[in-house]
Design a protein around this motif. Structure first.
Motif, short mmCIF file in Angstrom:
data_model
loop_
_atom_site.label_atom_id
_atom_site.label_comp_id
_atom_site.label_asym_id
_atom_site.label_seq_id
_atom_site.Cartn_x
_atom_site.Cartn_y
_atom_site.Cartn_z
N GLY A 102 9.16 -4.09 -1.47
CA GLY A 102 7.91 -4.00 -0.74
C GLY A 102 6.98 -2.96 -1.31
N THR A 103 5.82 -2.81 -0.68
CA THR A 103 4.81 -1.78 -0.97
C THR A 103 4.38 -1.81 -2.44
OG1 THR A 103 4.22 0.55 -0.56
CG2 THR A 103 6.44 0.14 -1.36
N SER A 104 3.74 -0.74 -2.92
CA SER A 104 3.18 -0.72 -4.28
C SER A 104 4.15 -0.09 -5.27
CB SER A 104 1.88 0.07 -4.29
OG SER A 104 2.14 1.45 -4.09
N GLN A 105 3.92 -0.36 -6.56
CA GLN A 105 4.81 0.19 -7.59
C GLN A 105 4.73 1.71 -7.64
OE1 GLN A 105 6.95 -1.93 -9.31
NE2 GLN A 105 7.93 0.07 -9.65
N ALA A 106 3.55 2.26 -7.40
CA ALA A 106 3.41 3.73 -7.42
C ALA A 106 4.27 4.38 -6.35
CB ALA A 106 1.95 4.11 -7.22
N ILE A 107 4.28 3.79 -5.16
CA ILE A 107 5.11 4.32 -4.08
C ILE A 107 6.58 4.14 -4.42
CG2 ILE A 107 5.80 3.97 -1.67
CD1 ILE A 107 2.87 3.36 -1.04
N LEU A 108 6.95 2.99 -4.96
CA LEU A 108 8.34 2.74 -5.32
C LEU A 108 8.83 3.72 -6.39
CD1 LEU A 108 8.34 -1.17 -5.42
CD2 LEU A 108 9.45 0.28 -3.71
N ASP A 109 7.97 4.02 -7.37
CA ASP A 109 8.34 4.97 -8.43
C ASP A 109 8.57 6.37 -7.84
OD1 ASP A 109 8.14 2.94 -10.26
OD2 ASP A 109 6.15 3.52 -10.99
N GLY A 110 7.66 6.79 -6.96
CA GLY A 110 7.83 8.10 -6.32
C GLY A 110 9.05 8.13 -5.43
N LEU A 111 9.28 7.03 -4.72
CA LEU A 111 10.46 6.95 -3.85
C LEU A 111 11.75 7.07 -4.64
CD1 LEU A 111 11.53 6.29 -0.95
CD2 LEU A 111 11.51 3.88 -1.64
N LYS A 112 11.84 6.35 -5.74
CA LYS A 112 13.05 6.39 -6.56
C LYS A 112 13.30 7.80 -7.09
CE LYS A 112 15.42 4.08 -10.36
NZ LYS A 112 15.37 2.96 -11.34
N ALA A 113 12.26 8.44 -7.57
CA ALA A 113 12.40 9.80 -8.12
C ALA A 113 12.93 10.77 -7.07
CB ALA A 113 11.05 10.28 -8.65
N ASN A 114 12.49 10.62 -5.82
CA ASN A 114 12.95 11.53 -4.77
C ASN A 114 14.33 11.16 -4.23
OD1 ASN A 114 10.71 13.24 -4.76
ND2 ASN A 114 9.53 11.87 -3.46
N LEU A 115 14.63 9.85 -4.15
CA LEU A 115 15.93 9.45 -3.61
C LEU A 115 17.08 9.78 -4.55
CD1 LEU A 115 15.21 6.02 -1.88
CD2 LEU A 115 15.24 8.32 -0.88
N VAL A 116 16.82 9.78 -5.84
CA VAL A 116 17.87 10.14 -6.81
C VAL A 116 18.38 11.55 -6.56
CG1 VAL A 116 18.28 10.64 -9.25
CG2 VAL A 116 17.16 8.51 -8.59
N GLU A 129 8.59 -4.42 -6.33
CA GLU A 129 7.29 -4.57 -5.70
C GLU A 129 7.08 -6.04 -5.34
OE1 GLU A 129 2.55 -3.59 -6.55
OE2 GLU A 129 3.95 -3.79 -8.23
N LEU A 130 6.85 -6.31 -4.07
CA LEU A 130 6.58 -7.67 -3.63
C LEU A 130 5.09 -7.95 -3.73
CD1 LEU A 130 8.93 -7.85 -0.51
CD2 LEU A 130 9.30 -8.91 -2.74
N PRO A 131 4.70 -9.13 -4.14
CA PRO A 131 3.27 -9.44 -4.29
C PRO A 131 2.57 -9.46 -2.93
CG PRO A 131 4.61 -11.42 -4.58
CD PRO A 131 5.56 -10.26 -4.54
N PHE A 132 1.30 -9.13 -2.93
CA PHE A 132 0.52 -9.15 -1.69
C PHE A 132 0.15 -10.59 -1.37
CE2 PHE A 132 -3.46 -8.98 0.72
CZ PHE A 132 -3.06 -8.17 1.77
N ARG A 133 0.77 -11.12 -0.31
CA ARG A 133 0.49 -12.50 0.10
C ARG A 133 0.92 -12.69 1.55
NH1 ARG A 133 4.63 -15.35 -4.04
NH2 ARG A 133 2.87 -14.70 -5.35
N LYS A 134 0.53 -13.81 2.13
CA LYS A 134 0.92 -14.11 3.49
C LYS A 134 2.43 -14.30 3.57
CE LYS A 134 -3.46 -16.35 4.69
NZ LYS A 134 -4.11 -17.62 5.11
N VAL A 135 3.00 -14.01 4.74
CA VAL A 135 4.45 -14.00 4.86
C VAL A 135 5.05 -15.38 4.61
CG1 VAL A 135 4.55 -14.44 7.37
CG2 VAL A 135 6.33 -13.05 6.27
#
Length: 251
Positions: A102-116, A129-135
């Protein structure tokens, strides 16, 4: 597990983790909703969404106010178990392989760096990162194939409510293993790139919503207005339900 305000809650933290472990021993996948005030309000306005919320294993209580309401009406004492807390509890346990979607790649990159820093095993896990589209437009069979090829036990989903809960309900039939948990803003909280969670003193004083209003005023004020609009009706219905159940018990 008990039902309040029409939502099936599991308040006991030990039971939450025991049931996750039990589910992972079975064939088939399931999901857990993290029910905050927004979900409570939306589910009680939309029967279809309420069915989705109650269609998983259970919901954990991400609202600090729902335990207060239950105490006022029933005299029972429960605690909040918010999405960011179960998220870090499972991360730090180092028990499971996980995938983050989910969410954006920038958030995912920051999340991974902190969770490690919390769990070194996360370095070998996927952040998708999931594409922005209707469910209804997601390719659920393809997403399921990706998750199963990864071998993930826990599938974290962050698409925002009500989209993430509907996403999990639609993905569930295609998965053969795993527990999906929708954690909303937790990805942002722990990415270090966007909205941070409120200080502990605000959380203890049930003022986290004030912190979030200052961070995202337009979005959060709209949500608060919706919750306040439905709250009197929900409290009245729950009080009547208590009276009705007490009458049946006395008969």
């Amino acid at each position: 597990m008990e039902t309040y305000f029409n939502i099936r809650y599991e308040f006991d933290k030990e039971s939450v983790h025991d049931r996750i472990a039990q589910q992972l021993k079975k064939n088939g996948a399931d999901y857990i909703c993290v029910a905050d005030g927004v979900i409570l309000n939306t589910a009680n306005r939309d029967p279809g969404y309420l069915k989705v919320v109650n269609g998983g294993m259970f919901s954990i209580c991400d609202s600090s106010f729902v335990p207060l309401y239950i105490r006022w009406i029933y005299g029972k004492h429960f605690e909040q178990y918010c999405g960011s807390q179960i998220f870090m509890d499972i991360i730090r346990s180092r028990k499971y392989r996980m995938i983050f979607m989910g969410t954006s790649q920038a958030i995912l990159d920051g999340l991974k760096a902190n969770l490690v820093k919390e769990n070194p095993d996360v370095a070998q896990m996927q952040f998708v990162e999931l594409p922005f589209r209707k469910v209804e437009e997601f390719d659920y069979p393809e997403i399921a194939r990706m998750v199963e090829a990864d071998g993930a036990d826990i599938i974290w989903v962050a698409l925002g409510a009500p989209k993430q809960e509907i996403f999990m309900s639609r993905l569930k039939p295609y998965l053969h293993h795993g527990v999906m948990i929708a954690v909303g803003a937790a990805f942002k909280f722990f990415s270090g790139t966007e909205v941070s969670r409120a200080p502990q003193w605000m959380i203890r004083c049930h003022l986290e919503f004030v912190h979030r209003i200052f961070k995202e005023p337009r979005k959060q004020l709209s949500r608060c207005a919706g919750i306040l609009g439905s709250l009197p009706r929900l409290l009245w219905q729950e009080w009547r339900r208590k009276r009705h159940n007490a009458h049946i018990a006395d008969c």
